[in-house]
Scaffold this motif. Structure first.
Motif, mmCIF file in Angstrom:
data_model
loop_
_atom_site.group_PDB
_atom_site.id
_atom_site.type_symbol
_atom_site.label_atom_id
_atom_site.label_comp_id
_atom_site.label_asym_id
_atom_site.label_seq_id
_atom_site.Cartn_x
_atom_site.Cartn_y
_atom_site.Cartn_z
ATOM 1 N N CYS A 191 -54.487 10.511 21.972
ATOM 2 C CA CYS A 191 -53.754 10.028 20.521
ATOM 3 C C CYS A 191 -52.885 10.625 21.595
ATOM 4 O O CYS A 191 -52.301 10.555 22.158
ATOM 5 N N VAL A 192 -51.607 10.852 19.605
ATOM 6 C CA VAL A 192 -50.090 10.529 20.348
ATOM 7 C C VAL A 192 -49.760 11.375 19.527
ATOM 8 O O VAL A 192 -49.914 11.888 18.253
ATOM 9 N N CYS A 193 -48.775 11.966 20.489
ATOM 10 C CA CYS A 193 -48.109 13.392 20.613
ATOM 11 C C CYS A 193 -46.936 13.336 19.300
ATOM 12 O O CYS A 193 -46.219 12.226 19.939
ATOM 13 N N GLN A 194 -46.570 12.556 17.714
ATOM 14 C CA GLN A 194 -45.341 12.493 17.728
ATOM 15 C C GLN A 194 -44.452 13.331 17.324
ATOM 16 O O GLN A 194 -45.076 14.229 15.956
ATOM 17 N N LEU A 195 -43.001 13.874 17.670
ATOM 18 C CA LEU A 195 -42.728 14.725 17.211
ATOM 19 C C LEU A 195 -41.693 14.207 16.307
ATOM 20 O O LEU A 195 -40.712 12.937 16.153
ATOM 21 N N ILE A 196 -41.510 15.396 15.712
ATOM 22 C CA ILE A 196 -40.125 15.197 14.476
ATOM 23 C C ILE A 196 -38.929 16.002 13.896
ATOM 24 O O ILE A 196 -40.045 18.060 13.952
ATOM 25 N N ASP A 197 -37.749 15.838 14.011
ATOM 26 C CA ASP A 197 -37.490 17.217 13.914
ATOM 27 C C ASP A 197 -37.653 17.612 12.078
ATOM 28 O O ASP A 197 -37.301 17.661 11.260
ATOM 29 N N ILE A 198 -37.493 18.961 12.537
ATOM 30 C CA ILE A 198 -38.065 19.739 11.517
ATOM 31 C C ILE A 198 -37.296 20.225 10.607
ATOM 32 O O ILE A 198 -37.748 20.783 9.059
ATOM 33 N N ARG A 199 -35.812 20.159 11.266
ATOM 34 C CA ARG A 199 -34.386 20.249 10.255
ATOM 35 C C ARG A 199 -34.513 19.271 9.182
ATOM 36 O O ARG A 199 -33.431 19.483 8.569
ATOM 37 N N MET A 209 -43.241 4.007 12.714
ATOM 38 C CA MET A 209 -44.369 4.745 14.124
ATOM 39 C C MET A 209 -45.155 5.206 13.074
ATOM 40 O O MET A 209 -46.348 4.555 13.568
ATOM 41 N N PHE A 210 -45.161 6.154 11.869
ATOM 42 C CA PHE A 210 -46.435 6.892 12.372
ATOM 43 C C PHE A 210 -47.118 6.172 11.257
ATOM 44 O O PHE A 210 -48.328 6.449 11.775
ATOM 45 N N ASN A 211 -46.451 5.378 10.505
ATOM 46 C CA ASN A 211 -47.895 4.303 9.761
ATOM 47 C C ASN A 211 -48.181 3.268 10.891
ATOM 48 O O ASN A 211 -49.512 2.879 10.779
ATOM 49 N N TRP A 212 -47.514 2.491 11.360
ATOM 50 C CA TRP A 212 -47.819 1.738 12.342
ATOM 51 C C TRP A 212 -49.130 2.334 13.649
ATOM 52 O O TRP A 212 -49.880 1.675 14.084
ATOM 53 N N LEU A 213 -49.415 3.025 13.943
ATOM 54 C CA LEU A 213 -49.633 4.665 14.531
ATOM 55 C C LEU A 213 -51.654 4.357 14.119
ATOM 56 O O LEU A 213 -52.517 3.907 14.182
ATOM 57 N N ILE A 214 -51.382 4.383 12.628
ATOM 58 C CA ILE A 214 -52.135 4.877 11.319
ATOM 59 C C ILE A 214 -53.002 3.519 11.409
ATOM 60 O O ILE A 214 -54.095 3.345 11.700
ATOM 61 N N GLU A 215 -52.356 2.357 11.528
ATOM 62 C CA GLU A 215 -52.832 1.225 10.658
ATOM 63 C C GLU A 215 -53.145 0.968 12.115
ATOM 64 O O GLU A 215 -54.206 -0.309 12.343
ATOM 65 N N HIS A 216 -52.888 0.767 13.662
ATOM 66 C CA HIS A 216 -53.955 0.794 14.866
ATOM 67 C C HIS A 216 -54.905 1.488 15.328
ATOM 68 O O HIS A 216 -54.897 1.432 16.252
ATOM 69 N N ASP A 217 -55.173 1.984 13.984
ATOM 70 C CA ASP A 217 -56.374 3.470 14.562
ATOM 71 C C ASP A 217 -56.306 3.560 15.786
ATOM 72 O O ASP A 217 -57.646 4.222 16.741
ATOM 73 N N ILE A 218 -54.842 4.304 16.090
ATOM 74 C CA ILE A 218 -54.853 5.411 16.869
ATOM 75 C C ILE A 218 -53.644 7.052 16.576
ATOM 76 O O ILE A 218 -53.141 6.866 15.201
ATOM 77 N N PRO A 219 -55.029 7.900 17.023
ATOM 78 C CA PRO A 219 -54.316 9.442 16.426
ATOM 79 C C PRO A 219 -53.438 9.687 16.375
ATOM 80 O O PRO A 219 -52.935 9.936 17.466
ATOM 81 N N LYS A 266 -44.455 16.131 5.581
ATOM 82 C CA LYS A 266 -45.942 15.457 4.937
ATOM 83 C C LYS A 266 -45.447 14.071 3.319
ATOM 84 O O LYS A 266 -45.905 13.016 3.720
ATOM 85 N N LYS A 267 -44.747 14.713 2.804
ATOM 86 C CA LYS A 267 -44.631 13.964 1.710
ATOM 87 C C LYS A 267 -43.830 12.567 2.155
ATOM 88 O O LYS A 267 -43.975 11.717 1.600
ATOM 89 N N ALA A 268 -42.973 12.564 2.742
ATOM 90 C CA ALA A 268 -42.228 11.181 3.639
ATOM 91 C C ALA A 268 -43.725 10.568 4.197
ATOM 92 O O ALA A 268 -43.446 9.224 4.155
ATOM 93 N N LEU A 269 -44.486 10.770 5.444
ATOM 94 C CA LEU A 269 -45.812 10.178 5.443
ATOM 95 C C LEU A 269 -46.685 10.164 4.615
ATOM 96 O O LEU A 269 -47.579 9.092 4.964
#
Length: 211
Positions: free
Chosen positions: A125-133, A143-153, A177-180
């Protein structure tokens, strides 16, 4: 999420293996891989050092965009249950979205990172880090959408959770969550300074190595 969970593994060994700028430089030994990626200055190196407790494993730089290679670290996980061990690669990927990096170099990095993701290997899997602030930037969403589109967890980790009040954490997680556009997504708040979220992430990795 809190650290009431007891981690299933302990990281007993960690060593730098290789830095790659092309696939021919990837390690020859085949091991399961867990990759970490995020925007420049998201706290990726600090999280890796917090997770492994090898504090100089990943170099923490005050200069965003410093990581310009794919860095492979070989880690040994020891299971508390039966003392068995498993080796795996923690892969530190270059940060994306740094404004002061030239456009040509950003494109070059993007192509290289995509080649890594699509290279035949045991990438769990890929751990994608996003600044919570802050609300995710367009590059985070892309990046998130590209990973999902290529079936990468993808496992999303919200870094720097100690920089905001505990009452704000849940609100900001909902904003991510809303942004993604994935309301049921599990997001782990993490503080490298306080090691909050570490036990959950270690347990996640422990399960990943036996699946």
């Amino acid at each position: 999420m809190t650290d009431i969970i007891k981690e299933s593994i302990n990281i007993t060994k960690a060593e730098y293996i290789a830095s790659a700028v092309e696939s021919s430089q990837f390690p020859e030994e085949k091991l399961r891989q867990i990759a970490f990626i995020g925007r420049s200055n998201v706290g990726k190196s600090s999280l890796i050092n917090s997770l492994t407790r090898f504090h100089n494993l990943a170099r923490v730089s005050g200069q965003p965009g410093k990581t310009q290679t794919i860095n492979f670290f070989k880690l040994t996980a020891k299971y508390y249950k039966d003392a068995t061990t498993k080796d795996f690669y923690l892969v530190d990927l270059p940060g994306y979205g740094y404004a002061k990096t030239g456009q040509d170099k950003r494109k070059k990095w993007a192509v290289f990172i995509e080649k890594y993701f699509l290279f035949p290997q045991d990438l769990y899997c890929v751990c994608q880090l996003i600044d919570i602030r802050h609300e995710p930037m367009p590059s985070d969403v892309k990046m998130f959408n590209w990973l999902i589109e290529h079936d990468i967890p993808v496992f999303v980790i919200a870094t720097k959770a100690d920089k905001i009040g505990k009452g704000t954490v849940a609100k900001n997680i909902s904003r991510i969550k809303k942004a993604l556009n994935v309301r049921e997504l599990t997001i782990l708040p993490y503080s490298s300074t306080k090691n909050e979220g570490r036990s959950y992430l270690l347990d996640f990795i422990g399960q990943a190595l036996v699946e």
